[in-house]
Design an enzyme around this catalytic site. Sequence first.
Site, PDB file in Angstrom:
ATOM      1  N   TYR A 187      -0.955   3.558  -3.088  1.00 26.26           N
ATOM      2  CA  TYR A 187      -0.876   3.213  -1.671  1.00 26.26           C
ATOM      3  C   TYR A 187       0.310   2.289  -1.455  1.00 26.26           C
ATOM      4  CZ  TYR A 187      -2.255   1.275   2.874  1.00 26.26           C
ATOM      5  OH  TYR A 187      -2.293   0.867   4.187  1.00 26.26           O
TER       6      TYR A 187
ATOM      7  N   ASP B 168       6.602  -0.925  -6.491  1.00 29.23           N
ATOM      8  CA  ASP B 168       5.760  -1.579  -5.496  1.00 29.23           C
ATOM      9  C   ASP B 168       4.891  -2.586  -6.232  1.00 29.23           C
ATOM     10  OD1 ASP B 168       3.833  -2.366  -3.693  1.00 29.23           O
ATOM     11  OD2 ASP B 168       3.578  -0.380  -2.802  1.00 29.23           O
TER      12      ASP B 168
ATOM     13  N   LYS C  82       1.776 -10.526  -0.253  1.00 28.55           N
ATOM     14  CA  LYS C  82       1.333 -11.820   0.270  1.00 28.55           C
ATOM     15  C   LYS C  82       1.284 -12.940  -0.754  1.00 28.55           C
ATOM     16  CE  LYS C  82      -2.376  -9.849   1.935  1.00 28.55           C
ATOM     17  NZ  LYS C  82      -1.974  -8.426   1.795  1.00 28.55           N
TER      18      LYS C  82
END
Length: 428
Positions: free
Chosen positions: A144, A239, A267
């Site tokens: 994802y 990623d 984050k």
Amino acid sequence: MNTEKSQLLFEKSRNIIPGGVNSPVRAYKSVGMTPPFIKSAQGSKIIDVDGNEYIDYVGSWGPMILGHAHPEVVSEIKRACEDGTSYGAPTEKELMLAEIIIDAVPSVEMVRMVSSGTEAVMSAVRVARGFTGRDKVLKFEGCYHGHSDGLLAKAGSGLLTTGVPDSAGVPADYVKNTIVAPYNDCDELENIFKRYANDLAAVIVEPVAGNMGVVQPKEGFLALVRELTLKHGVILIFDEVITGFRVSFKGAQGYFEIEPDMTVFGKIIGGGMPVGAYGGRKEIMSVISPIGPVYQAGTLSGNPIAMAAGIKTLEILRDNPHIYKSIEEKAVELEKALLDSSKQYGIPLKVNRMGSLLSGFFTGEDVTDLKTAMKCDVEHFRKYFRNMLQSGIYMAPSQFEAIFVSSAHGKEDIEKTISAVDYAFSKL
């Protein structure tokens, strides 16, 4: 366990927020429950509006590696807020955080701050296309990379949980340049390169998949991805929204000693606040506006509050390398507890772990890709999840997510979790 207030808030929310939540997996639809509405968090614990306390292994989906409301991080946030919450102008803090990231991750020579992982991925792909002059992007099943239109194909996370293989509202033209390959399948990867190598702008991959549950790369898989992309002038994007500064301070690329051309961060670089970043080789990043032709902008990019939280978080991780050893040791204890209980009660289970990340899959087959992950017994997971929550253990309400261990989890937390695991399996 009293859930009256959470149920009331959820019913109210469903009238004015789609599904009652602002991100699908929060809805607890896959486990048939009402989600607890969280009131506060401290260290390893979160407390809901009904006063129920849980040991938290979600950690805001990964970034709370130091636990919630770490006093040094909170102090920096408060100090930054006193100077103003947003300027839309350059600040020294942006430079400071960029320097920490570049010093930590050798493959990153320049970095651009954004406000989310999705935005970072979307921008990195655009840069790769601008740099190479090519259109096609290769991604892997079950990985994802946010919800941008071109990458919502065979994605993981909430899409797996809700049984939605794609998304409505995405025109076919948006995904026609997206090629999807099985994760960990070296033969298929080579076949795709034989056919599309000259058309590929980028290959994007989670070096350790975290959105179909934790799935490690097979030996040689990432090396082959790197070899083929270098050979054909294709930009390799790691990623590392989940693995960056989590698997190691240098990320998964530092752990595996494989350097991509570009990297996406999430984050954790903002101490859990809304932030993301993408970076890479200087020659690639130099195509970004205002010095190059690839446009990307954001009013809140480099927000001073998020920068302050990120600087302190990464400084603590950098200056205390024992944290990584400690949280991995705790994850190993949980891994052993899961395997011991599954054996004792005769419940098929496989556990995949990478550092402080782990997933227990209710299956007797090794989980190495999306196909094997989807063979899990989700009904077993649903019952297991309910029992764990009743015991005060807060995990992601999905078979296809990870458990995140933080430095705030203490001995008592781990012992209570192990007891809860035994109880949950005994009820299966």
